[in-house]
Every structure is written in C-alpha cells, then in structure tokens.
Motif scaffolding. Structure first.
Motif, PDB file in Angstrom:
ATOM      1  N   GLY A 102       0.820  -1.210   0.000  1.00 57.66           N
ATOM      2  CA  GLY A 102       0.000   0.000   0.000  1.00 57.66           C
ATOM      3  C   GLY A 102       0.852   1.258   0.000  1.00 57.66           C
ATOM      4  N   VAL A 103       0.434   2.245  -0.772  1.00 61.65           N
ATOM      5  CA  VAL A 103       1.201   3.480  -0.945  1.00 61.65           C
ATOM      6  C   VAL A 103       0.660   4.569  -0.019  1.00 61.65           C
ATOM      7  CG1 VAL A 103       1.808   5.287  -2.608  1.00 61.65           C
ATOM      8  CG2 VAL A 103       1.793   2.887  -3.314  1.00 61.65           C
ATOM      9  N   LEU A 104       1.589   5.310   0.587  1.00 61.49           N
ATOM     10  CA  LEU A 104       1.238   6.416   1.476  1.00 61.49           C
ATOM     11  C   LEU A 104       1.764   7.727   0.904  1.00 61.49           C
ATOM     12  CD1 LEU A 104       2.246   4.834   4.921  1.00 61.49           C
ATOM     13  CD2 LEU A 104      -0.024   4.911   3.883  1.00 61.49           C
ATOM     14  N   ASP A 105       0.970   8.768   1.017  1.00 69.32           N
ATOM     15  CA  ASP A 105       1.396  10.118   0.680  1.00 69.32           C
ATOM     16  C   ASP A 105       1.722  10.830   1.987  1.00 69.32           C
ATOM     17  OD1 ASP A 105       0.926   9.968  -2.144  1.00 69.32           O
ATOM     18  OD2 ASP A 105      -1.227  10.131  -1.738  1.00 69.32           O
ATOM     19  N   PHE A 106       2.778  11.611   2.002  1.00 66.17           N
ATOM     20  CA  PHE A 106       3.187  12.314   3.215  1.00 66.17           C
ATOM     21  C   PHE A 106       3.992  13.553   2.825  1.00 66.17           C
ATOM     22  CE2 PHE A 106       6.237   9.037   2.158  1.00 66.17           C
ATOM     23  CZ  PHE A 106       7.450   9.714   2.189  1.00 66.17           C
ATOM     24  N   THR A 107       4.330  14.332   3.829  1.00 69.23           N
ATOM     25  CA  THR A 107       5.134  15.525   3.616  1.00 69.23           C
ATOM     26  C   THR A 107       6.416  15.406   4.421  1.00 69.23           C
ATOM     27  OG1 THR A 107       3.123  16.830   3.338  1.00 69.23           O
ATOM     28  CG2 THR A 107       5.157  18.054   3.772  1.00 69.23           C
ATOM     29  N   ARG A 115       5.810  10.086  -1.633  1.00 70.01           N
ATOM     30  CA  ARG A 115       4.898   8.960  -1.860  1.00 70.01           C
ATOM     31  C   ARG A 115       5.749   7.706  -1.896  1.00 70.01           C
ATOM     32  NH1 ARG A 115       0.453   9.092  -6.436  1.00 70.01           N
ATOM     33  NH2 ARG A 115      -0.674   9.963  -4.701  1.00 70.01           N
ATOM     34  N   MET A 116       5.471   6.794  -0.988  1.00 72.07           N
ATOM     35  CA  MET A 116       6.208   5.528  -0.911  1.00 72.07           C
ATOM     36  C   MET A 116       5.262   4.437  -0.438  1.00 72.07           C
ATOM     37  SD  MET A 116       9.617   6.957   1.079  1.00 72.07           S
ATOM     38  CE  MET A 116      10.582   5.451   1.014  1.00 72.07           C
ATOM     39  N   SER A 117       5.569   3.208  -0.833  1.00 75.13           N
ATOM     40  CA  SER A 117       4.812   2.091  -0.270  1.00 75.13           C
ATOM     41  C   SER A 117       5.314   1.866   1.160  1.00 75.13           C
ATOM     42  CB  SER A 117       5.009   0.822  -1.105  1.00 75.13           C
ATOM     43  OG  SER A 117       6.328   0.326  -0.951  1.00 75.13           O
ATOM     44  N   ARG A 118       4.503   1.188   1.955  1.00 75.17           N
ATOM     45  CA  ARG A 118       4.944   0.859   3.320  1.00 75.17           C
ATOM     46  C   ARG A 118       6.253   0.054   3.275  1.00 75.17           C
ATOM     47  NH1 ARG A 118      -0.561   0.767   3.624  1.00 75.17           N
ATOM     48  NH2 ARG A 118      -1.463   2.000   5.302  1.00 75.17           N
ATOM     49  N   GLU A 119       6.338  -0.873   2.325  1.00 68.31           N
ATOM     50  CA  GLU A 119       7.543  -1.687   2.175  1.00 68.31           C
ATOM     51  C   GLU A 119       8.760  -0.813   1.873  1.00 68.31           C
ATOM     52  OE1 GLU A 119       8.404  -5.836   0.028  1.00 68.31           O
ATOM     53  OE2 GLU A 119       7.775  -4.247  -1.343  1.00 68.31           O
TER      54      GLU A 119
END
Length: 166
Positions: A102-107, A115-119
């Motif tokens: 699953g991909v997460l967006d963050f700052t 934007r990176m996957s949890r892995e």
C-alpha cells in the motif's frame, strides 16, 4: 520482499542498535567530542525513524526537522531507540503483504511531498539506520575504538545458531 524478511531486518536493526549503544556507554570521557558526534548521529536516526513511524501509523509528525536542537543523554536516547525498534518489530509482524504494498502520501520536514509504499518506507528505515551506524563506526575507529561488527549475517547466525550446523 517478504514480510518474513522485513521482520528479520527489524530484528537485526534492534540487535545492531543495542550492541552499538552498549559500546558507546563504555567510551572514555576524554572522547567527549566524538561521543557527542555519535549521539547526535544516532539521534538523527531516531528522529527519522519516528517521523516515518508517524507516517505509517497516520499520526501527526512528532518532529519538525530531522534532528533535535538539543542532544539527549545516551541513556534517554537508548530507551527511545529501543522503544521505537520494538514498535517497528511489532508493526512488521502484524503487516500483511497487501498492506506492505500500500502506498502512502506524506510531507517531508522540508515541505516536499513524498509517496512511498509501506515496504519502501520500511526498507528505507533499515538502510538509513545502517548507513548512520556505519558513520558512528568510522568515528569510533578514528579514536581507536573497534565498533561492533554490524553485519546482517552475524545477526542471523547468532539469532539462529542452527544455520551454522549445515
């Protein structure tokens, strides 16, 4: 990457941190400047681990920069790092393959978007920590202190002695 590998890598990270903190606790007082450099470097790792922990758990960012203005004591940092390592070990142990991808967006702290996957985040945490433990090892070598042998292979064979029986 398999979840089993992630679990193993976070076991390794906790083990390597524990060994390094134990050695730093024995550093002679005459190396105060180098000691401070080591603690600042490891504090940076802790802060980054904490920032990404917040991203992974959907919590507010606990720091506004990638290091703190003040330097914690070695004992305080050791406790915080151990707690954070334990959190990552629990997190990876409860993660499914679907969640890992699953991909997460963050700052980032500098305001840039990420934007990176949890892995990918978890792999970053492992490699980032290893990189900076290596930095600390170089500081220790500069004052003729032999750093711990921070090797994944060493961790595997110590944590699973049967691997040596083949």
């Amino acid at each position: 990457m398999s979840i089993a590998t992630l679990i193993s890598l976070f076991g390794y990270k906790a083990w390597a941190n524990s060994e390094l903190f134990a050695l730093l606790a024995t550093l002679p007082a005459e190396h105060a400047e180098e000691f401070h450099t080591c603690v600042r470097t490891l504090n940076h790792v802790y802060v980054v681990d904490s920032l990404f922990r917040a991203h992974l758990s959907g919590e507010p960012r606990p720091f506004d920069d990638t290091n703190t203005k003040t330097t914690p004591s070695l004992g305080q940092l050791r406790e915080e790092v151990a707690a954070t390592d334990a959190w990552y070990q629990r997190y990876t142990s409860s993660l499914t393959s679907e969640e890992a991808s699953g991909v997460l967006d963050f700052t980032f702290t500098d305001g840039d978007r990420g934007r990176m996957s949890r892995e990918e985040i978890l792999l970053h945490i492992v490699t980032h920590g290893g990189y900076h433990r290596g930095n600390v090892g170089q500081v220790l070598k500069s004052i003729s202190v032999v750093p711990p042998r921070d090797l994944y292979t060493r961790f595997l064979h110590q944590s699973e002695p049967a691997r040596r029986a083949v």
